[in-house]
Motif scaffolding. Structure first.
Motif, short mmCIF file in Angstrom:
data_model
loop_
_atom_site.label_atom_id
_atom_site.label_comp_id
_atom_site.label_asym_id
_atom_site.label_seq_id
_atom_site.Cartn_x
_atom_site.Cartn_y
_atom_site.Cartn_z
N ARG A 154 0.84 -1.20 0.00
CA ARG A 154 0.00 0.00 0.00
C ARG A 154 0.88 1.25 0.00
N LEU A 158 0.97 3.99 -2.85
CA LEU A 158 0.76 5.41 -2.58
C LEU A 158 1.95 6.24 -3.03
N GLN A 159 3.17 5.69 -2.80
CA GLN A 159 4.36 6.40 -3.23
C GLN A 159 4.40 6.53 -4.74
N ALA A 161 1.81 6.42 -6.69
CA ALA A 161 0.75 7.35 -7.06
C ALA A 161 1.20 8.80 -6.86
N ASP A 162 1.89 9.04 -5.72
CA ASP A 162 2.40 10.40 -5.49
C ASP A 162 3.42 10.78 -6.56
#
Length: 366
Positions: A154, A158-159, A161-162
């Motif tokens: 996750r 998220l990383q 996605a960032d």
């Protein structure tokens, strides 16, 4: 952790109603206790390895095996669901005979049960609980590892996605900057083109204005010159009338002692009046050899006008005359071939100049 020691086996033989072996089987055994025997943790150990379950009538052994597998699956799924903080997943137990490999296991269990009909069956729920107890902590650890792996996944997602969001924003900013730069370049080019066009228009306008000014100046100068010539013409007059130009200044020939003609010959009938071209003073009047009768008129600026080959003279030295006054008459005296007025112009320094150009410079049409 459960021990791998085998559980103590009870001797085979006959037992009384309380489950104790009879004395006939063990002659030297101590007297049987009167209380009921209960298995404890020390007397019952979980058995590792393959555990054969005697097939019971009515499908007891098969149901026990399926129950054990289901409990393991349920404990694993429950641990993962708990680790992920998600609701527990409902598990439906399929028919054991349809599971791959389970049918063969049940078949072996059935064969073993037929081969050893006297073997005491183990409680079905005991095997399931044993498997559940052994697999529970491991599943919990696995669930914890899965939870850590899921959290790491996750975090990576998220990383990523960032990073993708940052990359997209950077690309958007770069595209916006490029668009702004292109727009600014186009505006600058348009402004430069406009400025160049305006500069060219201003230059053309300035050039047109300069040309107009030059034309105006030329026109004004021409007008001034015309006025000057008109004024001069009013103050200057032709030396004679009814004439024809027969020789010009500088013309070469053997008839002249200098080898070239030093004046302007205006052929006219004898007796035609010779007039003063401008007001001045008669410097001399008389015979002059090859020039015949000659009158020299000196102007205010020192210029001398010579009138030669006259047939007669009407003025004398020292006399003042005005423009157009008659000072003599055309003749053929001196070295001539016919009647004409030989006119010469000398500057104040004494040098001779072209009489035709000088008369025209005074506004006269010769």
């Amino acid at each position: 952790m459960a021990s791998n020691r085998p559980a103590p086996e009870a001797p085979f033989g006959s037992y009384d109603t309380l489950g104790h072996p009879t004395a006939s089987e063990f002659p030297n055994a101590a007297p049987a206790a009167t209380s009921e025997w209960n298995p404890t943790e020390d007397t019952i150990r979980p058995v590792r390895g393959r555990h054969r379950v005697v097939k019971q009538r009515g499908g007891l052994a098969r149901s026990s095996t399926v129950l054990g597998v289901g409990v393991i699956a349920a404990v694993g799924a429950g641990g993962m669901a708990t680790a992920q903080d998600k609701p527990r997943v409902a598990i439906s137990l399929p028919d054991a005979s349809s599971l791959p490999g389970v049918g063969a296991l049940l078949g072996d269990d059935a064969d073993d049960a037929d081969a050893a009909p006297d073997e005491t069956p183990a409680p079905a729920n005991l095997a399931a609980l044993t498997l559940s107890a052994e697999s529970g902590p491991a599943d919990a650890q696995g669930a914890g590892a899965e939870a850590d792996a899921g959290e790491a996944l996750r975090a990576r997602i998220l990383q990523q996605a960032d990073q993708q969001q940052a990359s997209a924003e950077a690309e958007a900013r770069a595209a916006a900057e490029r668009a702004a730069a292109e727009k600014a370049a186009k505006e600058a080019a348009a402004q430069q083109a406009t400025a160049e066009a305006e500069a060219k228009a201003a230059e053309a306008k300035a050039k047109a204005a300069e040309e107009e000014r030059e034309r105006a100046e030329a026109k004004a100068a021409a007008k001034a010159e015309a006025e000057r010539l008109a004024e001069l013409a009013a103050s200057y007059a032709l030396p004679t009338s009814s004439y024809t130009i027969t020789s010009t200044y500088g013309q070469s020939g053997s008839m002249w002692s200098s080898g070239y003609h030093t004046g302007l010959d205006l052929a006219a009938p004898t007796g035609t009046p010779a007039n003063a071209v401008h007001s001045g003073t008669v410097k001399s009047a008389g015979w002059s050899g090859a020039y015949g009768y000659r009158v020299v008129l000196e102007l205010e600026d020192g210029t001398e006008i010579w009138y030669c080959h006259l047939s007669s003279m009407t003025v004398s030295a020292g006399q003042t005359v005005g423009t157009g006054d008659t000072i003599g008459r055309v003749g053929a005296t001196g070295n001539v071939t016919g009647p004409h007025l030989h006119l010469e112009v000398h500057t104040a320094s004494g040098g001779g100049i072209d009489p035709l150009a000088w008369l025209r410079g005074k506004g006269l049409t010769v």
